[in-house]
Write a protein that holds these residues in place. Structure first.
Motif, mmCIF file in Angstrom:
data_model
loop_
_atom_site.group_PDB
_atom_site.id
_atom_site.type_symbol
_atom_site.label_atom_id
_atom_site.label_comp_id
_atom_site.label_asym_id
_atom_site.label_seq_id
_atom_site.Cartn_x
_atom_site.Cartn_y
_atom_site.Cartn_z
ATOM 1 N N GLY A 63 25.104 3.883 -9.347
ATOM 2 C CA GLY A 63 25.348 2.514 -9.770
ATOM 3 C C GLY A 63 26.498 2.377 -10.739
ATOM 4 O O GLY A 63 27.575 2.954 -10.549
ATOM 5 N N PRO A 64 26.302 1.615 -11.821
ATOM 6 C CA PRO A 64 27.385 1.368 -12.781
ATOM 7 C C PRO A 64 27.861 2.628 -13.497
ATOM 8 O O PRO A 64 29.039 2.719 -13.856
ATOM 9 C CB PRO A 64 26.774 0.371 -13.767
ATOM 10 C CG PRO A 64 25.296 0.516 -13.623
ATOM 11 C CD PRO A 64 25.068 0.867 -12.184
ATOM 12 N N VAL A 65 26.981 3.597 -13.704
ATOM 13 C CA VAL A 65 27.394 4.837 -14.369
ATOM 14 C C VAL A 65 28.433 5.550 -13.515
ATOM 15 O O VAL A 65 29.483 5.994 -14.011
ATOM 16 C CB VAL A 65 26.179 5.749 -14.635
ATOM 17 C CG1 VAL A 65 26.628 7.100 -15.173
ATOM 18 C CG2 VAL A 65 25.221 5.082 -15.615
ATOM 19 N N ARG A 66 28.164 5.658 -12.238
ATOM 20 C CA ARG A 66 29.114 6.294 -11.321
ATOM 21 C C ARG A 66 30.432 5.514 -11.294
ATOM 22 O O ARG A 66 31.518 6.113 -11.347
ATOM 23 C CB ARG A 66 28.519 6.355 -9.913
ATOM 24 C CG ARG A 66 29.445 6.969 -8.862
ATOM 25 C CD ARG A 66 28.748 7.021 -7.496
ATOM 26 N NE ARG A 66 29.574 7.693 -6.521
ATOM 27 C CZ ARG A 66 30.521 7.102 -5.804
ATOM 28 N NH1 ARG A 66 30.762 5.803 -5.974
ATOM 29 N NH2 ARG A 66 31.242 7.785 -4.924
ATOM 30 N N ALA A 67 30.344 4.197 -11.224
ATOM 31 C CA ALA A 67 31.550 3.371 -11.156
ATOM 32 C C ALA A 67 32.409 3.525 -12.408
ATOM 33 O O ALA A 67 33.642 3.613 -12.327
ATOM 34 C CB ALA A 67 31.164 1.901 -10.955
ATOM 35 N N VAL A 68 31.778 3.566 -13.576
ATOM 36 C CA VAL A 68 32.527 3.695 -14.831
ATOM 37 C C VAL A 68 33.177 5.068 -14.932
ATOM 38 O O VAL A 68 34.346 5.185 -15.332
ATOM 39 C CB VAL A 68 31.608 3.427 -16.035
ATOM 40 C CG1 VAL A 68 32.318 3.741 -17.346
ATOM 41 C CG2 VAL A 68 31.151 1.970 -16.040
ATOM 42 N N LEU A 69 32.447 6.112 -14.570
ATOM 43 C CA LEU A 69 33.027 7.450 -14.618
ATOM 44 C C LEU A 69 34.237 7.569 -13.693
ATOM 45 O O LEU A 69 35.258 8.151 -14.061
ATOM 46 C CB LEU A 69 31.975 8.494 -14.238
ATOM 47 C CG LEU A 69 31.071 8.976 -15.369
ATOM 48 C CD1 LEU A 69 29.913 9.801 -14.807
ATOM 49 C CD2 LEU A 69 31.844 9.784 -16.395
ATOM 50 N N LEU A 70 34.134 7.016 -12.499
ATOM 51 C CA LEU A 70 35.254 7.071 -11.560
ATOM 52 C C LEU A 70 36.437 6.245 -12.048
ATOM 53 O O LEU A 70 37.592 6.649 -11.889
ATOM 54 C CB LEU A 70 34.805 6.597 -10.182
ATOM 55 C CG LEU A 70 33.903 7.565 -9.415
ATOM 56 C CD1 LEU A 70 33.413 6.919 -8.120
ATOM 57 C CD2 LEU A 70 34.637 8.864 -9.112
#
Length: 250
Positions: A63-70
């Motif tokens: 979710g948002p964690v993956r999106a922010v890291l990328l």
């Protein structure tokens, strides 16, 4: 210069939320909460590679964690390092053990407390050039700053380096990643002195199979007990799997 302009542009003209796309905010309240580290806990890939240290993660890579890291790693959204550093700091604290490693936040430190030294996993030079920054090191610096502001003595020591070329890990299975990284890391000259007497914590943005952290721990141990600070442990912003029951971190 390119990295400096990226950071300035992100501060002055924020994009939509990197986590969910909410308009005109770098990171909305909901996505910031996902990176708060309140659910930091143990992670253990299965199967775990030999030599993998104890690893704590702040969140699940989804979710948002993956999106922010990328967004931070691949799209150069450098101001996101602050929120990611907050998450990493929570994972570091979740894994600290004993009065010498985990002073109370706000205590201001003390002569009897061992300093925390965050050792980021190094990226290949070509990847750093392509991205325009070193994501793990930038997040580690943000985490160390947050820990110091909370009264926890901490600093970053980039003592590891690649001793040979490695293939891009994307698309490789667990066994292939272990083979790709076997013997690839070493401690820099004077690296042992840089971490001597401290509580060493290996840090990275993400753990998947655990091969990278296992190799980093091997390299520290190979340099002698002064480099490893005993048995090193690790902390990451997020983990793809193997998330255990989580304990809230204040």
């Amino acid at each position: 210069m390119w990295g400096w302009w990226q950071e300035l542009a992100g501060l002055v003209l924020p994009d939509d939320c990197a986590g969910c796309g909410a308009a005109r905010v770098l990171l909305c309240a909901r996505c910031r909460e996902a990176l708060s580290g309140a659910g930091a806990g143990l992670v253990r890939p299965s199967p775990a590679p030999e030599g993998l240290p104890v690893v704590h993660a702040a969140a699940v890579y989804e979710g948002p964690v993956r999106a922010v890291l990328l967004a931070h790693k691949e799209r150069g959204a450098l101001p996101l390092a602050g929120a990611l550093g907050r998450a990493l700091a929570a994972a570091v604290l979740a894994g600290a053990e004993g009065p010498g490693e985990r002073p109370a936040e706000g205590s201001g430190g003390g002569s009897g407390e061992r300093e925390l030294v965050l050792v980021p996993v190094p990226s290949a030079r070509r990847r750093v050039r392509a991205r325009g920054h070193d994501p793990a090191r930038r997040i580690a610096l943000a985490a160390a700053g947050r820990l110091r502001r909370a009264g926890v003595p901490a600093r970053v020591a980039p003592v590891l380096r690649l001793r040979r070329a490695v293939a891009d890990q994307a698309g490789l299975g667990a066994g292939q990643r272990r083979e790709n990284l076997a013997g690839a890391l070493e401690v820099r000259r004077d690296g042992v002195r840089a971490v001597a007497g401290a509580a060493v914590v290996l840090v990275d943005d993400l753990v998947t199979t655990g091969a990278t952290l296992a190799e980093a721990a091997r390299a520290l141990r190979a340099a002698g007990p002064g480099a490893a600070g005993g048995v090193p442990r690790a902390a990451v912003v997020a983990a793809t799997s193997g998330y255990s029951k989580r304990a809230k971190v204040s």
